[in-house]
Design a protein around this motif. Structure first.
Motif, mmCIF file in Angstrom:
data_model
loop_
_atom_site.group_PDB
_atom_site.id
_atom_site.type_symbol
_atom_site.label_atom_id
_atom_site.label_comp_id
_atom_site.label_asym_id
_atom_site.label_seq_id
_atom_site.Cartn_x
_atom_site.Cartn_y
_atom_site.Cartn_z
ATOM 1 N N THR A 1 6.411 6.364 -14.858
ATOM 2 C CA THR A 1 5.702 5.932 -14.043
ATOM 3 C C THR A 1 6.163 5.549 -12.830
ATOM 4 N N GLY A 2 7.495 5.124 -12.567
ATOM 5 C CA GLY A 2 8.065 5.037 -11.276
ATOM 6 C C GLY A 2 8.129 6.078 -10.351
ATOM 7 N N SER A 3 8.600 7.401 -11.074
ATOM 8 C CA SER A 3 8.615 8.572 -10.067
ATOM 9 C C SER A 3 7.408 9.031 -9.883
ATOM 10 N N LEU A 4 6.419 8.992 -10.684
ATOM 11 C CA LEU A 4 5.006 9.501 -10.269
ATOM 12 C C LEU A 4 4.211 8.391 -9.481
ATOM 13 N N HIS A 5 4.333 7.018 -9.554
ATOM 14 C CA HIS A 5 4.082 6.065 -8.663
ATOM 15 C C HIS A 5 4.488 6.670 -7.131
ATOM 16 N N ASP A 6 5.761 7.042 -6.779
ATOM 17 C CA ASP A 6 6.381 7.098 -5.567
ATOM 18 C C ASP A 6 5.506 8.261 -5.005
ATOM 19 N N ARG A 7 5.324 9.493 -5.691
ATOM 20 C CA ARG A 7 4.715 10.523 -5.091
ATOM 21 C C ARG A 7 3.120 10.404 -4.927
ATOM 22 N N LEU A 8 2.514 9.684 -5.738
ATOM 23 C CA LEU A 8 1.150 9.091 -5.569
ATOM 24 C C LEU A 8 0.943 8.280 -4.470
ATOM 25 N N ALA A 9 1.680 7.397 -4.429
ATOM 26 C CA ALA A 9 1.662 6.444 -3.067
ATOM 27 C C ALA A 9 1.779 7.299 -1.929
ATOM 28 N N ALA A 10 2.516 8.070 -1.977
ATOM 29 C CA ALA A 10 2.765 8.760 -0.606
ATOM 30 C C ALA A 10 1.557 9.767 -0.354
ATOM 31 N N PHE B 1 2.781 0.350 -3.743
ATOM 32 C CA PHE B 1 1.661 1.575 -3.501
ATOM 33 C C PHE B 1 0.790 1.258 -2.463
ATOM 34 N N ALA B 2 0.448 0.017 -2.312
ATOM 35 C CA ALA B 2 -0.546 -0.388 -1.182
ATOM 36 C C ALA B 2 0.258 -0.464 0.327
ATOM 37 N N ALA B 3 1.584 -0.823 0.242
ATOM 38 C CA ALA B 3 2.266 -0.902 1.550
ATOM 39 C C ALA B 3 2.451 0.419 1.953
ATOM 40 N N SER B 4 2.690 1.441 1.107
ATOM 41 C CA SER B 4 2.757 2.731 1.817
ATOM 42 C C SER B 4 1.639 3.235 2.539
ATOM 43 N N ALA B 5 0.393 2.690 1.969
ATOM 44 C CA ALA B 5 -1.052 3.398 2.663
ATOM 45 C C ALA B 5 -0.984 2.479 3.916
ATOM 46 N N LEU B 6 -0.581 0.942 4.226
ATOM 47 C CA LEU B 6 -0.733 0.258 5.237
ATOM 48 C C LEU B 6 0.219 0.930 6.457
ATOM 49 N N MET C 1 -13.153 -1.415 5.407
ATOM 50 C CA MET C 1 -12.048 -2.007 4.723
ATOM 51 C C MET C 1 -11.381 -0.901 3.850
ATOM 52 N N VAL C 2 -10.110 -0.727 4.257
ATOM 53 C CA VAL C 2 -9.394 -0.100 3.174
ATOM 54 C C VAL C 2 -8.571 -0.890 2.065
ATOM 55 N N VAL C 3 -8.887 -0.537 0.707
ATOM 56 C CA VAL C 3 -8.390 -1.077 -0.238
ATOM 57 C C VAL C 3 -7.397 -0.393 -1.222
ATOM 58 N N ALA C 4 -6.183 -0.739 -1.458
ATOM 59 C CA ALA C 4 -5.376 -0.010 -2.369
ATOM 60 C C ALA C 4 -4.697 -1.122 -3.112
ATOM 61 N N ALA C 5 -4.972 -1.028 -4.294
ATOM 62 C CA ALA C 5 -4.204 -1.895 -5.482
ATOM 63 C C ALA C 5 -4.173 -3.512 -5.099
ATOM 64 N N TYR C 6 -5.309 -3.945 -4.669
ATOM 65 C CA TYR C 6 -5.454 -5.432 -4.016
ATOM 66 C C TYR C 6 -5.549 -6.396 -5.096
ATOM 67 N N GLY C 7 -6.139 -6.151 -6.259
ATOM 68 C CA GLY C 7 -5.967 -7.034 -7.257
ATOM 69 C C GLY C 7 -6.971 -8.377 -7.310
ATOM 70 N N LEU C 8 -7.984 -8.329 -6.433
ATOM 71 C CA LEU C 8 -8.971 -9.156 -6.490
ATOM 72 C C LEU C 8 -10.380 -8.556 -6.513
#
Length: 304
Positions: free
Chosen positions: A161-170, A11-16, A82-89
């Motif tokens: 969750t997989g299909s919706l995740h991909d659309r929301l990531a984009a 999810f975050a890699a799409s944003a980067l 700083m852009v944050v996306a599903a970092y986890g910390l």
């Protein structure tokens, strides 16, 4: 802009990637430490680290951002945002205040609904008709910051969750690019006090199907837990995962296998029935029902 990017999964890699394509100066990439993965449990880099290294970006993987060392590294960048996306910390207050224009988060829900760790899973599990992405100005709370931009997205009847995740990531990636491009013109909006819900982290125990529940509820759970952790049941004492299913006609004792043929495995629920169309035995592969039944037998009742 001169940015620090903090994120870990796909999810975050799409944003980067979108920020790189937009020409931003990514001065530092923060991501979680490499974790053991796969059957060999070898250390594996996060998708964000893999992408960052492929583009020659500097990467840091602190265990926490609370140490003086980690904070000094961030401060030295002199980033605007700083852009944050599903970092986890957790970002401490000191870190939140370091970028001159703050920290912006890509959150995969229409805040304040589904604050927390698993907004995509929980939206599907709850039967929401729509969700979306919120670009948020981060503060010290859990997804409580002011909203800068929102994008709405319908949840389809067959979404996992997989299909919706991909659309929301984009969508999240493009929304962040748009937010940065018009940052001066955006007016931060406080989140409404009403409508707050929390998306608790998914536990593996949740994925065990309770056949006494209505078919509609179980159908949503199967979709929500695909691809992780996978909805499961017992079949003669052995684990059986159900990856895809459809609502079906039928009645019987909860968990009773009403029929098993090329169309699927029809299972009675507390009310209604499900037709399982993709299954996976313990140690096996995901298989369409026809293939699964060619190599596996099922007991008269699931869940025991």
């Amino acid at each position: 802009m001169k940015l620090i990017f903090a994120g870990t999964p796909e999810f975050a890699a799409s944003a980067l990637q979108a920020l790189i394509d937009a020409g931003h100066d990514i001065a530092l990439v923060l991501t979680q430490p490499d974790r053991p993965a796969g059957r060999g449990m070898k250390l594996k880099a996060s998708p964000v680290k893999t992408l960052a290294l492929a583009h020659g970006l500097p990467v840091s993987q602190p265990l926490t951002l609370k140490t003086a060392e980690a904070q000094a590294e961030i401060a030295a960048v002199g980033a605007e945002v700083m852009v944050v996306a599903a970092y986890g910390l957790i970002l401490p207050k000191a870190v939140l205040e370091m970028p001159t224009r703050g920290c912006l988060n890509i959150h995969a829900s229409l805040l304040p609904r589904w604050r927390g760790a698993a907004p995509i899973h929980r939206a599907i599990e709850a039967g929401d008709a729509e969700t979306g992405v919120t670009i948020m100005q981060m503060d010290v709370g859990l997804d409580t910051g002011d909203m800068l931009l929102t994008v709405r997205e319908p949840i389809h009847a067959d979404d996992s969750t997989g299909s919706l995740h991909d659309r929301l990531a984009a969508q999240g990636a493009q929304a962040m690019v748009a937010a940065l491009a018009q940052l001066d013109a955006l007016s931060p909006q406080p989140q409404p006090a009403e409508g707050v819900t929390y998306a608790e982290k998914i536990g593996k125990a949740e994925a065990q199907l309770d056949w006494s529940l209505p078919a509609e509820v179980l159908h949503r759970k199967i979709r929500a837990f695909n691809p992780f952790p996978g909805a499961s049941t017992l079949a003669g004492g052995e684990a059986l995962k159900i990856w895809q299913a459809q609502l079906a006609d039928g009645a019987g004792a909860p968990g009773e296998v009403l029929a098993a043929d090329a169309d699927g495995v029809r299972i009675a629920c507390g009310s209604g029935a499900l037709l399982a169309t993709q299954l996976q035995a313990a140690g096996g592969k995901r298989l369409a029902a026809r293939e699964f039944l060619a190599g596996h037998s099922l007991p008269a009742r699931l869940g025991e």
